[in-house]
Each structure stands twice: as C-alpha cells, then as structure tokens.
Design a protein around this motif. Sequence first.
Motif: not given
Length: 529
Positions: A180-186, A308-315, A342-353
């Motif tokens: 499932g993770s691979r599906q979301v990343f794609a 439905g809001e996405v928040e980054i908590l930590s890296t 960069r991790l935050q940016q990618l994490g937000l993308k995943v969270g929004e998906n």
Amino acid sequence: MKDLAAVEQAFKRLQAQLCDRWQEIETLDTGHSDILVIPSFSVDQQELQKIDGFLHYEERLLFSLIRLRDPKTRLIYVTSQPLPPIVIDYYLQLLPGIPFSHARDRLLLLPIYDQSLKPLSQKILERPRLMERIRHSMRPGCSYMICFNSTDLEREISVKLNIPLLAADPTLLHLGTKSGSRQVFAECGIPHPDGSLLVWDTEALIEAAVALWQRQPQLQRMVVKLNEGFSGEGNALLDLRDVGDIDTPEKRRTVICDRIPHLTFESPTETWSHFCDRIPKLGAIVEAFIEGEYKTSPSVQGQITPNGEVEILSTHDQILGGPNQQIYLGCRFPASEEYRLRLQQLGLKVGENLAKKGVLERYGVDFVVAKRILADGSTHWDVQAIEINLRKGGTTHPFMTLKLLTNGLYDMHSGLFFGQQGLPKYYMASDNLCESSYQGLLPDDLMDIIARHHLHFDTGSEMGTVFHLMGCLSEFGKVGLTSIANSPEQADTIYNQVIEILNQETQPPTMAQTPEALPTLPIGWSIGS
C-alpha cells in the motif's frame, strides 16, 4: 456484533463527532475529556513475538498520563497485566503544577490479568463485564478512545462503547502496508525503490525477484518484506553481489531459486521455512536495496485532523540495527538539517493523499537517504521513501513526551521544536537500552538509581531523561528512555551519562567501569521495535 455494514456505518457516525471536538482534544490544558487508552498491539502475534518483552510494550502509551495535567481530563488505561504502582507514580510526578493526588484520582487503571498471546483489544472484547465497567466510567458526549493501531477489534470496541476512536478506519489499513505504501508513493510521484506488486506465494515471489533483476541488471541486493511485517523484523536480504554477469531471465531465475532459501533475515529467530509459511497469510513484496557508503534512515511524522487538515509533527533520524540495518532501535530528534525540510515536503504530499482517502490521525513515512558526490564535487542527498506507518510507532512516544511535558510548538520553517522558554529542544531516544547486567532490576531499583543520581526530567529547565518500558528490565534487561536537552550534543551527553550510571550501578564493585573505559554511542542497543 451487528452485521459488518451496520458496524461500519455506526463507526463513521462516531468518528464524525471528532470534527466538532477537535480543538478541545488537541489543545492541552483546555480540554474536558475522558480518554480511553487501549495500548493493544493488534498486529500479527507471531511477528510480534520476535521482539523481546513485547508484552510490556503496552507501557509505551503511558505518555498519555501527562494529559492529566489538565485538571478536567480523566483517563482510563487498560492493560493485559498490572502496571507497577511506582511506574504510575513516576509519570504522575512529572505533571507540572498538578497535585499528585488530584491527578491520581482522575486515573482509572484496569488490568485484565491475562498474558496470553492475543491482542489486548481481543481480550477486552472477551470480557463483557469489563466492557460494561468501562462504559459506566466514561461521561457521554466528552469521551474518546486512542490506541496503538486501529483494526476491526478497536473499531468493535468503539462501536460497542459508543465512543469515537481517534485513529484510522480499519478499512484503510492496507495503505500502511508495504504494498500500500508503494501505491501511495507512486500516486504522489515520490521517489521510492523499484519493486514488485504484492505476492502471496513463494513461486510468485521468485518471479517478482527475477523481473526486478531483469529491469536492473546491476542490482547488488534485494529486500524481501512481509507485507504486514513490524519494525523491520519481517525483512530479509537477498545478496547478488558475488554472482557475476548473468544475461538471461532463465539464468537469473536459477540463481534466485538457489539463494532465496538462504536469505539473511533481520530477526535472529527467523528461518526460511517459517518465513515462507507466513507469505500466504501476510503477503510479501521484493524491492531494490538502496546502496551507498553514507546512508541514513530518517522519518517524518504527521497527523490528519478530523477536518482533513494535514500537519507535520516531527522528523527524526532513526537508529537501526540488525544484520543489514533495517530494525528500528531508536531515534534522534530532529532529523539532520541537510534534508529535514525535504522530508517535511514529501510528508505533506503523503498526508494529503491519505487525507483524500479518508485516513485520520497519525501517520509516519520512513525513508532511506544516501549521500551522493556529483561530478562537480557537490553533494546530493538521494531521498527514497520506504514505507508508511498508520500507527503510533517508535518515534511517537518520545515526541509526544516532549510535547506534553513542555507544551511547546513545532516550527515548520526550521523543522525545530521550541519549548515554553523559547529554546529549541533536541532528544535522543531508545526503546532498546539493553544489557544483561540490567536483568533482575525491578522498577523500584531503577527509581532508586534515578533519585540517587538526579536523573529526573526537570520541568523547570525542560531537560533530563524520561524512562519508559520499565517493566522489561527485570526479565530482559531492557528499558527505554528519552534524553531531552537544548542541543544535540547535550542530549547525547545526558543519554550517555544515564548509560554510564546504569552500568556502574549494575556491575559488581570490582568490575565497575570508569567513565573513561565506557564505550560511546550507540552502546546498549538491542533488536526491538
């Protein structure tokens, strides 16, 4: 239980209540809630048994007791076995400005006295009198439930008690599996290793490995992962580095067939016969192993609110162990400034998906980051996403401990967390400080050591060490800790001082080590989650 459709409908109605109550739930010191904590590890129990002391991992959510700093909050904590009273006292003494007795009166501990190899949530459902007691202990309209991970069991408890569960709907849990993770990343266009779709038998796994090798002829190693493996314990490595030139699929298939029974497993207790028996039950994938001289394994944690809001908590920079550095041992907060934004940016993308798909509450994304030196001499950080976790993982309790103790704020612009005094906070944490000499230590003994050497967390300076997993000490010589300070170096120093003191206290007098003779980080690590 009612039919499945009715259960799912009732569960959605309950979760909808969280939208109106979110601000009250999220804001410390202003809530008015009854919180039911079910620290059940509702994962495959055979996989869980690979972890020493896993029955004590129900203690990892004890950071929730810090919420009792709000004088209007009440908390019910259910466990398979009784928790040592001194451990509960330890957490309640951390609460700033709250009389111990006041907090203790608002805490209800409900041990089940059942250490069988079943998820705690299943044990609760098997005890209707206990369910009734929980129901009568919670105030209607201001109660909610939290858990380690959400499955059909936790959903059933939620519906039967008629209280919302602050966690992902179990129908969406496939998004947190390896496939499932691979599906979301794609879908998000996030870089991730080349790999396979989900397979359910050994023959299909072999064919997937051959196809991967055919696509990447220079591949040196592959990772085989149980789809629902836990904390890296379900991973294995297939080594191709000494094979030489292979130019046809048939030859590649022969090599794979010869080598797959000899996988290098991350868990020291795993065998091929057991591993292949698990594939039809859990599924498996195979993907390319990321090579590199200098690699790190960071992660980003976020949450999706009921609105439905996405928040980054930590890296975090995760500390891994095992034969091929794939098993989670501990972490440092925050991740390196070289790549944490960069991790935050990618994490937000995943969270929004995930949010669009209806996922709620906490999620984490694990990465492998390899340092590459380009032709012009510049440095490039190759960031590859590895997997998504829809549960409270190993980085959850140290960060939540910091957040609840300091009531500070995470700053997205810098990726730093600032305490109430305006200073950035750093920590080093582990679930797996483990030494054979610690075996036999009771929680009371640890408290004596903490008091004698002033190892407390100081709420005034917002520095010091907070211990957890104290129930693991006596049998397994294993304990968890989070060392918090105002710089990374200071956090490491505090952490190492704790190890030094524990080693001195547990060695025979004639064998006691001097500080100069002690090893430095990362000493004391053992395999766990």
